[in-house]
Design a protein around this motif. Structure first.
Motif, PDB file in Angstrom:
ATOM      1  N   GLN A 150       0.869  -1.382  -0.063  1.00  0.00           N
ATOM      2  CA  GLN A 150      -0.059  -0.024  -0.124  1.00  0.00           C
ATOM      3  C   GLN A 150       0.976   1.065   0.002  1.00  0.00           C
ATOM      4  O   GLN A 150       0.386   2.235  -0.269  1.00  0.00           O
ATOM      5  CB  GLN A 150      -0.867   0.003   1.402  1.00  0.00           C
ATOM      6  CG  GLN A 150      -1.735  -1.035   1.272  1.00  0.00           C
ATOM      7  CD  GLN A 150      -1.154  -2.400   1.722  1.00  0.00           C
ATOM      8  OE1 GLN A 150      -0.978  -3.403   0.905  1.00  0.00           O
ATOM      9  NE2 GLN A 150      -1.193  -2.324   2.889  1.00  0.00           N
ATOM     10  N   ASP A 166       1.078   4.046  -2.864  1.00  0.00           N
ATOM     11  CA  ASP A 166       0.251   5.137  -3.054  1.00  0.00           C
ATOM     12  C   ASP A 166       0.650   6.264  -2.101  1.00  0.00           C
ATOM     13  O   ASP A 166       0.342   7.363  -2.362  1.00  0.00           O
ATOM     14  CB  ASP A 166      -1.139   4.674  -2.416  1.00  0.00           C
ATOM     15  CG  ASP A 166      -1.942   3.714  -3.454  1.00  0.00           C
ATOM     16  OD1 ASP A 166      -1.473   3.681  -4.569  1.00  0.00           O
ATOM     17  OD2 ASP A 166      -2.416   2.828  -2.849  1.00  0.00           O
ATOM     18  N   SER A 174      -4.404   0.315   5.033  1.00  0.00           N
ATOM     19  CA  SER A 174      -5.255   1.291   4.360  1.00  0.00           C
ATOM     20  C   SER A 174      -6.050   0.375   3.091  1.00  0.00           C
ATOM     21  O   SER A 174      -7.070   0.790   2.869  1.00  0.00           O
ATOM     22  CB  SER A 174      -4.687   2.470   3.683  1.00  0.00           C
ATOM     23  OG  SER A 174      -3.478   2.239   2.955  1.00  0.00           O
ATOM     24  N   ASP A 175      -5.318  -0.602   2.549  1.00  0.00           N
ATOM     25  CA  ASP A 175      -5.688  -1.160   1.612  1.00  0.00           C
ATOM     26  C   ASP A 175      -5.131  -2.498   1.244  1.00  0.00           C
ATOM     27  O   ASP A 175      -4.735  -2.673   0.294  1.00  0.00           O
ATOM     28  CB  ASP A 175      -5.557  -0.265   0.180  1.00  0.00           C
ATOM     29  CG  ASP A 175      -6.351  -0.941  -1.128  1.00  0.00           C
ATOM     30  OD1 ASP A 175      -7.284  -1.453  -0.762  1.00  0.00           O
ATOM     31  OD2 ASP A 175      -5.827  -0.409  -1.986  1.00  0.00           O
TER      32      ASP A 175
END
Length: 265
Positions: A80, A83, A110-111
């Motif tokens: 992640q 990003d 987060s993802d």
């Protein structure tokens, strides 16, 4: 508080992915195929040569599999961070800093994308086959090494990811530069470092330090001396390298965050 919030965030992400079962299954298969294509490249090479950097195909498969599992776990937990340049440019990172939680753990949860487990599963299958056919002399120590080597490698890869991501705090668009170290390091660690030479070997093997992800643990598993002349104990110090790498990554991250001034400053 954090010990409750982070699992809740991860669980929410996983539930969201599980609700789209067909999409998840297709993504998982795509990851398996991507990892398998790297295996095909190795097998094609060995259709032309008997040894690669002084190692047989089964020995190289041990390195490939350890690197594949390690990178898969690191990609799952730290991917992640790719990003981060977008967060910094858009000012989203400022909002992350306002929350009463660590900025790095927030980004890492987060993802989380379960599809990345496809790489791990494909590499684990090869790992089992390679360990069964490479002539490993099994002792309690080699069993422990076989189990922990991919996890230790994942810590090293994760630390590399964090260090590469911190470049985003100083460069406007650093994604490609970071990817050259993270994804480039994945390609490097899948092969014996003896096939590389000069500055490339020194950079990715010891500065990054990719040699301790799969190469040296594989030498210990296979009971082989290092063709480059390193003493035997070097093959067993990957856990120490992982701890040192994580410490360096943590210090650099804290330094970068302390000196971050936001998009409006």
């Amino acid at each position: 508080m954090a010990e409750r919030i982070y699992p809740a965030l991860v669980a929410a992400r996983l539930r969201g992915q599980a609700s789209y079962r067909l999409s998840f299954a297709l993504d998982l298969v795509a990851q398996v195929i991507a990892q398998s294509l790297e295996l095909v490249v190795i097998l094609v090479l060995f259709s032309r040569v008997d040894a690669l950097g002084g190692f047989s195909v089964r020995e190289v498969l041990v390195m490939y599999a350890i690197a594949g599992v390690a990178f898969g776990f690191a990609d799952l937990t730290a991917g992640q961070l790719d990003d981060l340049p977008n967060y910094v440019r858009s000012g989203t990172f400022d909002a992350i800093l306002l929350r009463p939680l660590g900025s790095l753990p927030q980004l890492m949860v987060s993802d989380i994308r379960l599809r990345r487990l496809g790489r791990v599963l494909a590499a684990l299958v090869v790992y089992g086959y390679a360990l069964a056919t490479a002539g490993v002399h099994w002792t309690p120590w080699t069993v422990l090494l076989a189990v922990t080597a991919p996890l230790v490698g994942a810590v090293i890869f994760g630390a590399i990811w964090v260090v590469a991501a911190t470049v985003s705090f100083w460069l406007v668009d650093s994604r490609e530069l970071a990817n050259s170290v993270t994804y480039g390091g994945s390609a490097f660690t899948s092969y014996p470092i003896t096939v590389f030479s000069g500055w490339l070997r020194r950079l990715f093997a010891f500065v990054v330090p990719g040699a301790f992800v799969a190469y040296y643990p594989s030498l210990a598993l296979l009971g082989r001396p290092d063709p480059l002349g390193a003493p035997g104990w070097v093959s067993w110090i990957s856990p120490l390298v992982a701890v040192a790498s994580a410490a360096v990554a943590g210090v650099l991250w804290r330094f970068a965050v302390r000196h971050y001034r936001g998009t409006g400053s």
